[in-house]
Design a protein around this motif. Structure first.
Motif, PDB file in Angstrom:
ATOM      1  N   UNK A  46       0.836  -1.202   0.000  1.00  0.00           N
ATOM      2  CA  UNK A  46       0.000   0.000   0.000  1.00  0.00           C
ATOM      3  C   UNK A  46       0.868   1.248   0.000  1.00  0.00           C
ATOM      4  N   UNK A  47       0.541   2.247  -0.800  1.00  0.00           N
ATOM      5  CA  UNK A  47       1.205   3.542  -0.661  1.00  0.00           C
ATOM      6  C   UNK A  47       0.601   4.286   0.542  1.00  0.00           C
ATOM      7  N   UNK A  48       1.440   4.967   1.278  1.00  0.00           N
ATOM      8  CA  UNK A  48       1.008   5.837   2.367  1.00  0.00           C
ATOM      9  C   UNK A  48       1.592   7.216   2.094  1.00  0.00           C
ATOM     10  N   UNK A  49       0.734   8.202   1.924  1.00  0.00           N
ATOM     11  CA  UNK A  49       1.186   9.548   1.599  1.00  0.00           C
ATOM     12  C   UNK A  49       0.919  10.473   2.780  1.00  0.00           C
ATOM     13  N   UNK A  50       1.932  11.225   3.166  1.00  0.00           N
ATOM     14  CA  UNK A  50       1.844  12.118   4.320  1.00  0.00           C
ATOM     15  C   UNK A  50       2.402  13.481   3.931  1.00  0.00           C
ATOM     16  N   UNK A  51       1.693  14.512   4.328  1.00  0.00           N
ATOM     17  CA  UNK A  51       2.161  15.875   4.085  1.00  0.00           C
ATOM     18  C   UNK A  51       2.116  16.664   5.388  1.00  0.00           C
ATOM     19  N   UNK A  52       3.212  17.371   5.674  1.00  0.00           N
ATOM     20  CA  UNK A  52       3.314  18.196   6.875  1.00  0.00           C
ATOM     21  C   UNK A  52       3.471  19.645   6.445  1.00  0.00           C
ATOM     22  N   UNK A  53       2.650  20.510   7.006  1.00  0.00           N
ATOM     23  CA  UNK A  53       2.717  21.922   6.663  1.00  0.00           C
ATOM     24  C   UNK A  53       3.553  22.716   7.651  1.00  0.00           C
ATOM     25  N   UNK A  54       3.823  23.957   7.304  1.00  0.00           N
ATOM     26  CA  UNK A  54       4.585  24.843   8.182  1.00  0.00           C
ATOM     27  C   UNK A  54       3.785  25.140   9.449  1.00  0.00           C
ATOM     28  N   UNK A  55       4.459  25.368  10.571  1.00  0.00           N
ATOM     29  CA  UNK A  55       3.763  25.697  11.818  1.00  0.00           C
ATOM     30  C   UNK A  55       2.884  26.936  11.658  1.00  0.00           C
ATOM     31  N   UNK A  56       1.757  26.920  12.339  1.00  0.00           N
ATOM     32  CA  UNK A  56       0.796  28.015  12.297  1.00  0.00           C
ATOM     33  C   UNK A  56       0.664  28.609  13.696  1.00  0.00           C
ATOM     34  N   UNK A  57       0.892  29.887  13.794  1.00  0.00           N
ATOM     35  CA  UNK A  57       0.797  30.565  15.086  1.00  0.00           C
ATOM     36  C   UNK A  57      -0.656  30.956  15.385  1.00  0.00           C
ATOM     37  N   UNK A  58      -0.972  31.006  16.663  1.00  0.00           N
ATOM     38  CA  UNK A  58      -2.286  31.474  17.120  1.00  0.00           C
ATOM     39  C   UNK A  58      -2.035  32.659  18.055  1.00  0.00           C
ATOM     40  N   UNK A  59      -2.483  33.833  17.660  1.00  0.00           N
ATOM     41  CA  UNK A  59      -2.268  35.025  18.473  1.00  0.00           C
ATOM     42  C   UNK A  59      -3.097  34.945  19.752  1.00  0.00           C
ATOM     43  N   UNK A  60      -2.615  35.523  20.838  1.00  0.00           N
ATOM     44  CA  UNK A  60      -3.338  35.470  22.117  1.00  0.00           C
ATOM     45  C   UNK A  60      -4.758  36.022  22.020  1.00  0.00           C
TER      46      UNK A  60
END
Length: 236
Positions: A169-183
């Motif tokens: 089986x192929x397993x495909x994974x994608x990771x994106x850049x970190x996303x900040x959450x302002x206070x």
């Protein structure tokens, strides 16, 4: 305290994946921070998703502490392993305790993994996201790390028998850049941003996925918009 159980479990999982001859296409792992806390957020399409999502952190030599329902920790086999790997049990009737423990782990520099859909998507499309990931990131002062998985549903998912005998089986994974959450950001708005980014990563993973159904009977793992026979989203 040293992690004596987690690394061997990862090693066992990798051995199993080699035996199954799973073909990994994992990109974006450089976005996983090498130090400091982060909330790793993934879509949820199969029972083994926590393993595949956790593997994204290994190039950075990190371990992910996943939040999982309390019943998994009460199981006689999985319970001791989950506790030894320092995952975080979630009692939905007393969720504030799990939330506080996750915030403490994040502030201590851990990566905490969460599936914001709260359950497996039977349609294999994105369900609505709970706001917990954004609230955790905001309160702990750490970024959210978006992850998309595709192909994992073919091994073992809700409503279908476990199929660990079939391989390649192929397993495909994608990771994106970190996303900040302002206070001051509304967690609902931050969650909408997060879901939109995970959707983009999921679409990229689906477009790159090399596995095509062998025949019409093998389309159950594809959502309807990709020509498959998975249930409509409302059937989740």
């Amino acid at each position: 305290m040293a992690d004596l159980v987690y690394p061997p479990v990862i090693g066992a999982a990798r051995t199993m994946f080699r035996m199954l001859d799973l073909r990994f296409d994992m990109r974006g792992t450089e976005h996983v921070p090498r130090r400091g806390g982060a909330v790793l957020v993934s879509n949820h399409i199969g029972y083994l998703d926590f393993v595949f999502a956790g593997l994204t952190a290994r190039p950075s030599r990190r371990l992910v502490r996943f939040m999982a329902k309390d019943s998994v920790f009460r199981h006689r086999v999985s319970g001791p392993l989950m506790r030894a790997m320092k995952h975080i049990p979630v009692d939905r009737e007393q969720g504030e305790h799990a939330f506080a423990r996750a915030v403490q782990a994040l502030r201590g520099g851990e990566i905490v993994g969460i599936f914001p859909e709260a359950t497996i998507s039977r349609s294999f499309t994105l369900k609505e996201f709970k706001t917990g990931a954004a609230r955790l990131a905001q309160q702990a002062g750490v970024p959210m790390l978006p992850v998309a998985l595709w192909g994992t549903q073919r091994l073992w998912t809700k409503g279908h028998p476990r199929d660990l005998r079939r391989n390649h089986f192929p397993i495909t994974v994608r990771v994106g850049a970190p996303m900040e959450v302002a206070p001051e950001e509304d967690p609902t708005r931050a969650t909408a941003r997060l879901r939109s980014r995970v959707r983009e990563l999921l679409e990229a993973a689906q477009q790159a996925y090399p596995g095509a159904p062998r025949d019409e009977r093998d389309t159950w793992w594809l959502p309807a918009h990709l020509g498959g026979t998975a249930p409509a989203p409302r059937g989740d």
